[in-house]
Design an enzyme around this catalytic site. Structure first.
Site, PDB file in Angstrom:
ATOM      1  N   SER A 113     -16.371 -51.366  -9.994  1.00 48.07           N
ATOM      2  CA  SER A 113     -15.506 -50.341 -10.547  1.00 48.07           C
ATOM      3  C   SER A 113     -16.199 -49.661 -11.720  1.00 48.07           C
ATOM      4  O   SER A 113     -16.709 -50.311 -12.626  1.00 48.07           O
ATOM      5  CB  SER A 113     -14.190 -50.980 -11.013  1.00 48.07           C
ATOM      6  N   ASN A 136     -13.284 -47.616 -16.252  1.00 40.35           N
ATOM      7  CA  ASN A 136     -13.435 -46.304 -15.635  1.00 40.35           C
ATOM      8  C   ASN A 136     -12.211 -45.464 -15.961  1.00 40.35           C
ATOM      9  O   ASN A 136     -11.076 -45.928 -15.846  1.00 40.35           O
ATOM     10  CB  ASN A 136     -13.585 -46.461 -14.111  1.00 40.35           C
ATOM     11  N   GLY A 144     -14.858 -52.199  -5.391  1.00 36.16           N
ATOM     12  CA  GLY A 144     -15.923 -53.181  -5.346  1.00 36.16           C
ATOM     13  C   GLY A 144     -15.427 -54.585  -5.631  1.00 36.16           C
ATOM     14  O   GLY A 144     -14.231 -54.837  -5.825  1.00 36.16           O
ATOM     15  N   GLU A 164     -14.327 -57.817  -7.377  1.00 33.51           N
ATOM     16  CA  GLU A 164     -13.602 -57.954  -8.634  1.00 33.51           C
ATOM     17  C   GLU A 164     -13.509 -59.429  -9.041  1.00 33.51           C
ATOM     18  O   GLU A 164     -13.168 -60.284  -8.218  1.00 33.51           O
ATOM     19  CB  GLU A 164     -12.188 -57.381  -8.529  1.00 33.51           C
TER      20      GLU A 164
END
Length: 1341
Positions: free
Chosen positions: A272, A333, A566, A568
């Site tokens: 991420s 992000n 993605g 985690e």
């Protein structure tokens, strides 16, 4: 990742080289676009000056091929038939546009790696890389070689360290710095890869090839490398002719789709914040640009270029809509996609866009109701509150409200630095208009968004301290009224369904009591459900507007772009993280399968010499542990427990531990937390299983969903159309929708992932790995350990190694021969086998045997070999074309000379004919002939022309009809194919689900058989108990008969005692008479002897009577003891039988509950087994009723026995009372009788014996009381179980209530018996002092 498009003011650089073949391509078709661009765009002087930055004075013109490891392509104005020779560029020019970086942070000097970077080859120092925990690797040089394979390494800081030679890595020469493809590094190691990426990143070169895929690092700043000039630069260019870029990958996929007609996919993966979403947008931008630039082929009756251009704009504008509703700010992000998407862009064979379709996965709906302190919810909430006009805010009841006024939003950030929510709102509305959303559709979407916000403000509190029932405050009712008006439902039914939900218990509807926490959870679940369903409906509407399959009749192919979350790892990993990591596990397996396994499998199939590499990425055990159905995996176990009525998260966790702990190294139990640990390809992850069953079932309040399904708002009713209850007339005024098969979240996700993997396996994949350089979101900061960890996890290093050590280029024998046979002279003209011809060509080309392998059907080459062969082929073809040009030019010149001669001769002929014509013009007869000649054939010519025109018109009409018919048939064929495809997908999904259900049903059948065996054993034990009960009843009957006999004996003893009492009375009278006689005889001494004799005779008679009385008392006491023993033994047997019956009843109840659970599970799986399960349950119920009746009979028998015991005890008490009265009457006689004194001594000794018996009775009463308490506890437990089964076993509940009442009566009777026993004891205690006072005196006498 921030990659905004900034148009450069400078002239873009163009490559004027001739088109070359891609190193992985099978065709070498020329691309006219590049030539047209080169011809149409000459370089200006200014651009020539800028272009010289990328060249060196030493660059020479030759036929050598440009090396692909150079950091920048050579863009020089050289003619297309001349190629540059391995031109070396300086590092200062290896950036896209350094003059565009404006920020202060980017103006600081670059962190140069070393000042002696170029001295590797000439200084004599041996440079090496040494591992470092902070910087990953540090460069130094070997100062001294030590013993035992150790060396002394010195760093630039002056420090020295001794280290093993195996622990250091070599440094590449300086010319390999900033290599475009890391697979071409001379020394391929982790340190060199990190160093290459870091130097490129510091120069704003964020893209780097790594074998067959692309690595991109988030720059965290805008770079001007995505404009239309860059689109033109990469269009139609080979990989080695341009710098690494996301556009190059997109163009390769597009060209392979057009040339080979094979579906393509681009997998954009990474953590991420690494830039997956922005790179996906750039792929779509490039495909939309190149697919609509050459639309010059018109279709009948429409302008396809205009329509397809509009479709491209819609595809581009669909992304802002999805970002507003599916993206949010996270810690890593500012624009993180909280859902996965697979965008399929459809293309025709000619390369035109024909449509698009979007699949979405795993929307993080929990973010709607809960936001972290440093995060935000979905963008659309903040955009609507910031940008909506007054009219829209009033209609949505948002007037005067801000972010802090909503409970779902106030916990996170209000704004994002550098982002305007108002501008994004306007951009969203514009995107809606471009997509063709009407005002009504937009308003319906925003109504659901506003309703979610109002639902979050509904607060519930406890109605009173004495009640758990929740109630709504006045503010909560106001917010709920707004939400209900937006959702199109009435307030009162909604409040009633929220606070007093009705659930079906058997055949009746009952109302549940909801506390404040349950109301809050129900509202949160409803808010999440509304948002998720609204998001899915929005994506469906976008797909309908992007479906343009009818624009062309060609078969369509697609390029799919995958953007998914993605891997985690958080502090608290839950069910959502398992689904995301499971998805990435499958994608990583697909990557390994494509990049590693297929490579080695092909080498094995072709039987070439190859040293197999163990990459250590076998992910199948972890995937099986998650998804396998037999043996049962995590998802299957979770689905199985989700349908169990009494399953909990702890029981689910314990079940997983029992199934997998210590049976696979991939699984371990989490201690002390409730959860487990899985070993993934990236790392070990600890999962917490709290709340997994509820998350998997995804429950919603049925009362509220039925109300929403009956909403007067069409948008809301369509969202909940699957929630209409067919049997509920109240909530189904519309046409009812049949509910589908129940699917859990795990099942839906597994089906979606299976469909995605099936699509990916049918495509030619292209991999893009996004890398996160740092966690601070700052440019120019490169954290080497973080990047190295990502490279290890996502397989980049292994991909480089396999590309370097293997044979990436391969051609079939036919292709190889047809393409490179021209390089060999004097090849045999006859037939040759493919392998033989390939070996012959390779021998004549004199290639090193280490750079190629000849297989069974293909020829394999190492990287760079085909480039050399292509260069030789281009040189030969250039020479052939030069000769051909010379011959053609000679032919043209000769043709021109012949044409001049022909012209000269023709001129003379024309002159001669003209003179003849002038002579004829002077003749009057010829003039008359010329005037009359056209009139002869005028009529015939006109009729022929008319016929020809009619024929032409008929043919045109027929052609138009044929065209229309053809379009109609193609449209019907396309629709049929789409329907067939959808049906096949649905059928495959149902088949996959059916297989899982079959596995679960098989396990249920096995469990059913086991329980059937247990039931048979229980029935056998029950029969044995019944036999024992019959034997006990027989023994009880015999005991009762003996008791009747003993009772008769007691009656006889009573009669004897009565007779003795009458005799005692007579004796007393005689004694009184004797006393009177003694008084009179005091004066008469002569009668003393006679009286003494009479007294002795009376005393002897009284002794005989006393002995008979003693014998009767001993017989009565022995009978009483035998009776007590029999009664105690019977009571013990009855207690044991009662406990056994109670145990069997509990066992039967457990069996019944298990069968009911199996019945519900089997009913959901296979309806055909319902009748059999119900019959079994009915039989169990009948058995339970029979046992209940037997239990009642036993209780009645016990009561009767207790009554009989009470009667016997009462009679014994009466006998004791009579005996006491008899003893009191004999006190006067015992004063003169020593034998009576001895008798009373025995009575005193027997008193102790009676006290002992009384204490035993008290102990028995205490035991009885304890057993009664246990019976009461057992009855209460049975009552609770019967209450849980009251919906389906009303009759059993009634019987248990009767048992409870009988138990209460039994308790009352027991209490009465205890009172009687206390009374008996009290009376005995009152009698004993009398005996002690009277008979104690006799003892002293």
């Amino acid at each position: 990742m921030i990659l905004h498009e900034i148009h450069s003011s400078t002239t873009p650089m163009h490559n004027n080289h001739a088109q070359k073949q891609h190193s992985y391509s099978r065709h070498n078709s020329p691309t006219p676009v590049a030539a047209d661009l080169s011809a149409a765009m000459p370089l200006s002087p200014a651009s020539q000056q800028k272009t010289t930055k990328f060249t060196t004075p030493s660059s020479a013109l030759s036929h050598g091929r440009q090396q692909s490891y150079s950091p920048a392509s050579n863009f020089s104005p050289i003619p297309s038939h001349i190629r540059s020779n391995s031109v070396q560029r300086t590092s200062s020019s290896s950036t896209f546009a350094p003059q565009f970086i404006k920020s202060e942070e980017l103006r600081r000097p670059e962190d140069r790696i070393s000042s002696i970077e170029g001295e590797n080859d000439f200084s004599g120092k041996r440079y090496v890389w040494v591992k470092d925990p902070e910087k990953a690797f540090i460069r130094g040089w070997i100062v001294e070689d030590l013993s035992d394979q150790r060396v002394l390494v010195q760093f630039e800081s002056g420090a020295q360290v001794e280290i093993d030679l195996d622990d250091v890595d070599k440094v590449n020469p300086a010319k390999f710095d900033k290599a475009d493809d890391m697979a071409e590094l001379t020394h391929l190691n982790e340190a060199s890869v990190i160093h290459n990426l870091q130097t490129r990143y510091q120069s704003d070169l964020i893209y780097t090839y790594s074998g067959l895929f692309l690595v991109t690092i988030n720059p965290y700043c805008p770079l001007p490398i995505y404009g239309n000039d860059y689109v033109r630069m990469y269009k139609g260019q080979a990989r080695e002719d341009t710098r690494p870029h996301i556009f190059a990958i997109s163009d390769a996929a597009f060209r392979r789709l057009v040339e080979e007609g094979e579906n393509q996919s681009i997998l954009v993966t990474g953590e991420s914040g690494a830039g997956k979403t922005e790179n996906t947008k750039k792929v779509i931008q490039y495909l939309a640009a190149v697919a609509t630039s050459d639309l010059d082929t018109p279709l009948a009756g429409r302008s396809p270029a205009k329509q397809l251009s509009n479709l491209s704009q819609q595809i581009l504008r669909a992304n802002p809509i999805l970002e507003s509703f599916g993206n949010a700010q996270t810690v890593r992000n500012n624009n993180s996609s909280r859902f996965g998407k697979f965008i399929r862009i459809q293309f025709t064979r000619s390369g035109q866009i024909a449509g698009a379709f979007i699949d979405w996965y795993l929307l993080e709906k929990s973010r709607v109701v809960k936001v972290g302190s440093a995060e935000r919810s979905y963008h659309v909430f903040y955009q609507m509150l910031a940008g909506a006009d007054k009219r829209l805010r009033d209609s949505l009841f948002l007037a005067g409200l801000d972010i802090e006024d909503f409970a779902y939003l106030r916990g996170g950030n209000d704004t994002i630095a550098g982002v305007s929510d108002r501008d994004d709102w306007n951009y969203l509305i514009e995107a809606f208009h471009v997509m063709g959303f009407s005002e009504q559709e937009q308003y319906a979407i925003f109504r659901t968004i506003a309703a979610v916000l109002h639902i979050g403000n509904v607060a519930a509190k406890q109605e009173s301290r004495a009640s758990d029932q929740a109630m709504l405050t006045s503010e909560a009712k106001a917010s709920l009224d707004k939400a209900c008006r937006l959702l199109g439902v009435q307030l009162e039914p909604f409040v009633k369904g929220l606070l007093h939900p009705r659930v079906k218990a058997g055949r009746e509807w009952v109302e549940k009591v909801q506390n404040a926490e349950q109301v809050r959870l129900a509202l949160d679940a409803l808010a999440k459900g509304i948002y998720e369903r609204g998001f899915g409906d929005l994506v469906n509407k976008v797909n309908k507007r992007l479906d343009r399959g009818g624009l062309t009749s060609d078969d369509n192919h697609f390029i799919g772009v995958l953007d998914i979350a993605g891997f985690e790892i958080f502090e608290n990993n839950s069910f959502e993280q398992l689904c995301i990591n499971y998805t990435n596990e499958k994608l990583q397996q697909f990557f390994n399968h494509y990049m590693f396994v297929l490579e080695q499998e092909e080498y094995a199939r072709e039987q070439i010499e190859w040293q197999f590499i163990d990459f250590g990425k076998d992910l199948q055990p972890t995937i099986d542990l998650i998804e396998l159905s037999n043996p049962i995996g995590i998802f299957s176990c979770l689905d199985e427990d989700s349908v169990m009525p009494k399953a909990t998260d702890k029981s689910f966790t314990d079940k997983l531990h029992s199934l997998w702990e210590k049976k696979t190294p991939k699984y371990a139990a989490a201690r002390p937390r409730q959860g487990f640990i899985l070993t993934h390809y990236a790392a070990e992850v600890e999962y917490s299983t709290e709340g997994w069953l509820e998350k998997n079932k995804d429950p919603l309040n049925d009362n509220l969903t039925r109300l929403l399904a009956a909403s007067n708002d069409d948008h809301i009713s369509n969202l909940f159309s699957d929630c209409v209850d067919e049997s509920d007339e109240l909530y189904s005024p519309r046409s009812r929708v049949k509910k589908g098969l129940f699917r859990t979240v795990a099942q839906r996700h597994k089906e979606q992932l299976t469909s995605l993997m099936r699509q990916l396996h049918s495509t030619q994949p292209h991999f893009v790995r996004c890398i996160l350089p740092n966690h601070k979101k700052k440019p120019k900061q490169f954290v080497a350990p973080l990047v190295l960890d990502q490279l290890r996890c996502n397989g980049v290093l292994e991909g480089i190694r396999i590309a370097r050590t293997g044979f990436p280029n391969r051609l079939t024998f036919a292709e190889f021969r047809s393409r490179y046979e021209v390089l060999c002279q004097n090849m045999p003209k006859g037939y040759l086998g493919g392998q033989e011809a390939a070996r012959m060509i390779l021998d004549r080309l004199k290639l090193d045997p280490s750079v190629f392998r000849v297989g069974i059907t293909k020829v394999f080459f190492r990287a760079g070999v085909l480039a050399d062969l292509e260069e030789q082929r281009d040189t030969l073809i250039r020479e052939i074309m030069s000769r051909f040009q010379s011959v053609a030019r000679g032919f043209i010149q000769r043709r021109k000379a012949y044409k001049q001669l022909y012209r000269h001769e023709a001129t003379r002929v024309i002159q001669r004919n003209l003179n003849t014509y002038l002579d004829l013009q002077a003749n009057p007869w010829y003039r008359l002939f010329v005037r009359m000649r056209p009139l002869l054939g005028a009529t015939r010519t006109a009729s022929e022309v008319k016929k020809r025109d009619d024929r032409i018109e008929q043919l045109q009409n027929k052609m138009k009809q044929d065209m229309l018919e053809r379009q109609r048939v193609d449209e019907e064929r396309r629709r049929a194919e789409l329907d067939n495809h959808r049906i096949q997908q649905t059928l495959e999904a149902e088949r996959a689900l059916a297989l899982d259900k079959e596995e679960i049903f098989k396990r249920l059948q096995l469990r059913e058989s086991e329980l059937s065996e247990k039931l048979a054993e229980a029935n056998a034990e029950l029969e044995q108990l019944e036999d024992q009960l019959d034997a006990s009843i027989d023994s009880k009957r015999q005991t009762e008969e003996e008791l009747v006999t003993r009772r008769e004996q007691v009656i006889q003893a009573g009669q004897i005692i009565t007779r003795l009492e009458s005799e005692k009375k007579d004796l007393q009278k005689q004694v009184e008479a004797l006393n009177e006689d003694l008084v009179h005889a005091e004066r008469d001494t002569s009668k003393v002897d006679n009286l003494d004799q009479e007294v002795r005779s009376l005393r002897s008679q009284l002794g005989v009577k006393d002995r008979k009385l003693h014998e009767l008392e001993s017989a009565a006491s022995s009978a009483e003891r035998e009776k007590d023993n029999k009664i105690s033994s019977l009571e013990a047997e009855l207690r044991s039988l009662r406990s056994q019956v109670s145990q069997k009843d509990r066992h039967t109840t457990d069996l019944e509950r298990k069968f009911e659970t199996l019945q519900r599970s089997a009913t959901e799986e296979k309806e055909r087994h319902t009748n059999s399960y119900e019959s079994q349950i009915r039989s169990l119920n009948s058995q339970l009723q029979t046992k209940d009746r037997r239990l009642g009979d036993l209780e009645d028998t016990i009561l009767k026995k207790d009554q009989r015991v009470q009667d016997v005890e009462a009679r014994l008490l009466a006998s004791n009372k009579e005996l006491t009265s008899l003893r009191s009457r004999l006190q006067d006689l015992e004063a003169d009788n020593e034998d009576l004194q001895a008798k009373m001594d025995r009575v005193a000794s027997e008193r102790g014996h009676h006290e002992t018996i009384l204490r035993q009775k008290e102990n028995e009463i205490t035991n009885t009381r304890r057993q009664l308490t246990a019976s009461e506890d057992e009855i209460q437990r049975l009552g609770r179980e019967n209450q849980s089964l009251a919906a389906r076993h009303g009759e059993v509940s009634k019987r248990h209530e009767d048992i409870e009442r009988e138990a209460a009566e039994l308790k009352a009777r027991r209490l009465k018996m205890e009172k009687d026993a206390v009374e008996v004891r009290r009376k005995l205690e009152g009698i004993m002092p009398f005996f002690e006072s009277h008979f104690g005196g006799l003892t002293s006498l």
